[in-house]
Every structure is written in C-alpha cells, then in structure tokens.
Design an enzyme around this catalytic site. Structure first.
Site, short mmCIF file in Angstrom:
data_model
loop_
_atom_site.label_atom_id
_atom_site.label_comp_id
_atom_site.label_asym_id
_atom_site.label_seq_id
_atom_site.Cartn_x
_atom_site.Cartn_y
_atom_site.Cartn_z
CE LYS A 267 -4.08 -1.58 3.08
NZ LYS A 267 -4.66 -2.13 2.19
NE ARG A 341 -11.11 -9.63 -1.55
CZ ARG A 341 -11.35 -8.65 -2.79
NH1 ARG A 341 -11.95 -9.02 -4.29
NH2 ARG A 341 -11.73 -7.76 -2.12
N1 BES Z 1 -8.47 -4.27 4.85
C1 BES Z 1 -8.18 -3.22 3.25
C2 BES Z 1 -9.32 -2.47 3.30
C3 BES Z 1 -9.78 -1.00 3.52
C4 BES Z 1 -9.53 0.01 3.26
C5 BES Z 1 -10.12 -1.37 5.09
C6 BES Z 1 -9.99 1.22 3.92
C7 BES Z 1 -10.51 0.32 5.49
C8 BES Z 1 -9.52 1.48 5.28
C9 BES Z 1 -8.73 -4.41 2.65
O1 BES Z 1 -7.38 -5.90 2.86
C10 BES Z 1 -7.91 -3.69 0.74
O2 BES Z 1 -6.89 -3.93 0.93
N2 BES Z 1 -9.03 -4.34 -0.03
C11 BES Z 1 -7.94 -3.43 -1.26
C12 BES Z 1 -8.93 -5.29 -2.25
C13 BES Z 1 -8.62 -5.15 -3.71
C14 BES Z 1 -6.90 -4.88 -3.36
C15 BES Z 1 -8.98 -5.45 -4.75
C16 BES Z 1 -9.07 -2.18 -1.60
O3 BES Z 1 -9.81 -2.05 -1.07
O4 BES Z 1 -8.31 -1.59 -2.12
MN MN Z 2 -6.01 -5.68 1.98
#
Ligand code: BES
Ligand code: MN
Ligand code: ZN
Length: 487
Positions: A267, A341
């Site tokens: 990230k 997931r």
């Molecule tokens: N933990 C994150 C989602 C999240 C985002 C939680 C902001 C709280 C605040 C999750 O694991 C994630 O990174 N999701 C990705 C999915 C994508 C790669 C398909 C996302 O939401 O960008």
């Molecule tokens: Mn994630």
C-alpha cells in the site's frame, strides 16, 4: 461506572451534576418530576430563561452553586421518535462527558419515559460509550486524565434496560480497546491471548490453532496470507453455550488482520496508516460474544477468527500464485492486498462445516465499500433477505448504519472468474465491495442464511463525533449483540 435506578424523592445530597434530557415541545418538563423543591424550581427556571427549545442536539450548560450541585446540563432530544434512541445516547454522552470534564463524580440523569426499557438501555449505552478514551500510552498528569463519573442515578429507570445498556456499551469499549492497539502490540499470537483471557473470564470454550495445525487443516488460502510475516498466524475459536433455553447456533466470523501492509502489492503510505484497524471485525465479534455471555443470551455463539498479518518479504505469497482453499476451491491471486477474503474463505468454510443456523461475518474488507457508502455506514450483503432484514433491524436499534447492497449482478460475477483457477481474489475497481462479497459467498454453505458486513473505514473515527472518540469505533459490536437479544 455504576448506573442505577433511583426512586423519586431520593436523597439528592451528593449529586454534583444534574443532566436533563428533554423532548421538544414537552410543554412541561415532565422528566424533572423527580427533582424536589428548590432544585426543581431552579432547573425549570434555567430552561425557561435559557429559552431552551430542546431541539435535537442542542445543549445548555449552567454552572450553579446549590448544595452539592455544581452544574446543570440540559440536552434536547427533539421530537422525532425515529431518532429518539440515538438522541438519548448522544444526550447521555453529553451529560456524562461534561461531568467527566468538570470532575463531577456523581450524576443525576433525568429523562422522559425513563421506565421504558429501551430508553434506559440507550441512556446507559451513551453514558458508557461517551466516557471512552484510549489514553494508556499518553504520558499525562493525573488531572489531565479523563475520569468517568463513578455514579449515575436515573430516576424511575428500568433496571434491566440500564444493565443491558451498560453491558452493550462496555462490550463496544472492549472492542475499541483491542482495535486501538497497534500492530506491534496486537499480533495474531497476542490476539489469541486476548481471546483466551476472555474465555477464562466468562467461562467460554476456546481453541487456538498454530501455524502447523492451520496447514494440516488445509487452510491454505489463509496460510498464504500469513506466511509473509514473522508473526505467525493463530486460528481462534471461542464458544458461548447457554445453560438453559437455546434457540439455535450462530457463527460469528471476524476478519483478523492484525496489520495489513498490502503484502507484495504494498500500500502507499497514506493508505497504510490505520491498517492496525484491519482486525476490527475480529474485535467486534469478541465484543459481541462478551456481551452475549454477560447477558446469558439464549443462543450458542461460535466466534471464528483467522488471525494473520499481511506483510511483504521473502516468504510472502505472490501475485499469480494459485491457492487451494479448505473447501477445495482454487484461487488465483491477482492482488496480495485483497487478503481479507482469502483468510475469510477458510474461516467461512470452517464455519459452514459446523452447520450453524446462521453465519455472520464482519470485515474491514474493501475501500470500495467506504467509497460507496461513506465512512459512517457499513455494507450488508446476504444470501437470505429475511435474515438480512433481521440484521438491519438490529442495526437500526443500535444506531449503527448499515445499507444493503446487491449480490445478483451476473456481470459482476464474471469479474471474479479466472482462466486458470475457480476464482481470482480481486474483481477490480468497479463494484469492488460487491465482487468481494461474491467471492466470500463461494465459501459459504448455500443452505445456511449468511450475512456479510463490510465495515471498512466505519471501524475508524477520524474526528470525534457524538459518543465516538477518535480512533476505533467498535462498529458492529452492538448490532451483533442486539441481534442476539432480538432473535
Ligand atoms: N483492509 C483493506 C480494506 C480497507 C480499506 C479497510 C480502507 C479500511 C479502510 C483490504 O484488505 C484491502 O486492501 N482491500 C483492497 C482490495 C483490492 C485490492 C481489490 C482495496 O479496498 O483497495
Ligand atoms: Mn488489503
Ligand atoms: Zn485488509
């Protein structure tokens, strides 16, 4: 904090702050009835002189010198019955927070129809939640610390409602306490320790599986996520079994990423902060089972947490990897940041094997959900609309906002198809919360009513608002516990 009912004409000697929750256009402030003599007159006059209309959310704070009383706080509840419970929570927060700030340790909280169980419950919830702060790592002088009042007396209240509200509020604060801990304190191992001590405290069954056992149990999607971190995973199950009547069995599955760096698909810095909160779903199910056990609710509850840390490193899983989940389905990894997931896939397969009557999972799953609904509303997805409606009703009662999103779009279903495996883990940007929910559905026994709650961003409060302090919100805890009370 002690929250008690008190009788009319009780001893008012030691009260330091009087809080009054008043409905709009209640021509006579009936809730003042329990006050006697001079104090009653004083409060009446304060309200009249202040030209106070009791509009929802309005507050007046009046310093006084009257026996032991130092302050009178009057908070308006408005006149919309639909938002009455939330307004009572907010008003109780305002009264108690003022008492804490003014160092008043004994509070009298007057409100209309206090004898109503739900009104009493909301007042206790707001009181407990409103006094929360996460300050254990702050070096503070004694007199800078927020100290909750010791005693809150609510004239004419329903004692059972007060007790329920206190337990629900404390459960949510417990959720907040764990979720607020950073990733260097709460790892999968220490999260499992928290679960164990909760089990000891409440007499729950608790089982913890280590990495070796997780692999042996064929939880390879979950294990793939965990293996990039030097903090090993722990698979946690906790069970509350009621002694007498039991109406059925619910499995509560919580996403338990103690930190989510994104893995090799790392990230950007701005998105990585707050990712200590990626365990908020797990914390919410721990809080909910705590409430269920303290309230001795008539449901068997199994809490399931596949705890892991998502990190990049030499042993991390990669984009393009193909994984086999516990239920035999294969998954092509196209994004290591869609890790939640993968952990939930194995947790939901495991939950389905237990053949519970219902399954609910709660997860900070997708940024897409927060983009769709904002940061104060969770997404609800279900394979059973009747059950979905029950959860929505519980959320409404708790003052937690949930909104149902659809799962029947065939075009979106195609987004999680892979040419080389049964599924891909990321369906891309469009409908990201929905494709994530569709992915999870592939791991749930289709005969079991299932609800998925996506609480991404709703788990975290950026700016203090009403009875939510900055930091972990504890979102979902009371909806889940309230649901178990209603079902
Ligand atoms: N933990 C994150 C989602 C999240 C985002 C939680 C902001 C709280 C605040 C999750 O694991 C994630 O990174 N999701 C990705 C999915 C994508 C790669 C398909 C996302 O939401 O960008
Ligand atoms: Mn994630
Ligand atoms: Zn995540």
């Amino acid at each position: 904090m002690n929250i008690n009912k008190c009788e009319k004409g009780f001893d008012q000697e030691s009260v330091q702050l009087i809080g009054i929750l008043a409905e709009e256009a209640a021509s006579e402030l009936l809730c003042l009835e329990p006050l006697a003599g001079e104090m009653l007159e004083f409060c009446r006059r304060a309200v009249i002189n202040g030209n106070f209309k009791a509009k929802a959310g309005s507050t007046i704070k009046i310093p006084v010198m009257h026996g032991s009383v130092k302050y009178v706080v009057v908070h308006g509840l408005g006149n919309d019955k639909n938002s009455l419970q939330e307004n009572i929570r907010e008003g109780s927060f305002m009264v108690l927070r003022t008492a804490a700030a003014k160092r008043c340790s004994s509070v009298l909280l007057c409100m209309p129809e206090a004898e109503d169980r739900i009104n009493s419950r909301s007042a206790a919830e707001g009181s407990v939640l409103g006094c929360y702060s996460f300050d254990k790592y702050l070096t503070q002088e004694e007199d800078e610390k927020l100290v909750s009042p010791e005693l809150v007396n609510v004239p004419g209240a329903d004692p059972a409602g007060l007790e329920e509200g206190k337990i629900l509020g404390e459960a949510q604060c417990y959720t907040r306490d764990i979720a607020n801990e950073p990733g260097n304190v709460i790892t999968p191992v220490t999260l499992a320790k928290k679960a164990e001590s909760l089990a000891r405290e409440l007499g729950l069954e608790c089982e913890i599986w280590d990495e070796e056992r997780i692999v042996k149990e064929k939880m390879c999607a979950y294990h793939a996520v965990a293996k990039g971190s030097s903090n090993p995973p722990r698979f946690i199950t906790l069970t509350w079994s009621p002694e007498g009547i039991c109406r059925g069995h619910v499995a509560l599955v919580g996403k338990g990423l103690t930190f989510d760096s994104g893995g090799l698909d790392i990230k950007p810095a701005d998105y990585m902060t707050t990712m200590k909160g990626d365990k908020s779903g797990a914390c919410a199910v721990l809080g909910a089972v705590k409430a269920a056990a303290r309230l001795k609710l008539p449901w068997k509850v199994t809490v399931i947490i596949a705890a892991a840390e998502n990190m990049p490193g030499g042993n991390a899983y990669r984009p393009d990897d193909i994984l086999r989940a516990r239920n035999g389905k294969t998954i092509e990894v196209n994004n290591t940041d869609a890790e939640g997931r993968l952990t939930l896939a194995d947790a939901l397969s495991f939950a389905s094997e237990l053949k519970p009557d219902k399954i609910i999972d709660i997860a900070t799953l997708t940024g897409a959900c927060a983009v769709a609904l904002g940061t104060n509303t969770g997404g609800l997805f279900t394979n059973n609309d009747l059950f979905g409606d029950e959860v929505l009703a519980a959320a409404k009662m708790s003052g937690e906002r949930l909104w149902k999103l659809p799962m029947d779009d065939p075009t979106l279903k195609k987004a999680i198809k892979s040419p080389v495996a049964d599924l891909v883990n990321s369906g891309g940007r469009y409908g990201g919360a929905i494709t994530a929910a569709m992915f999870l559905e592939a791991f749930v026994d289709k005969d079991i009513p299932w609800v998925h709650l996506d609480i991404a961003a709703a788990d975290f409060i950026k700016e203090q608002r009403s009875y939510y302090a900055k930091g972990a919100s504890g979102f979902g805890t009371r909806t889940l516990a309230t649901l178990l009370m209603m079902m």
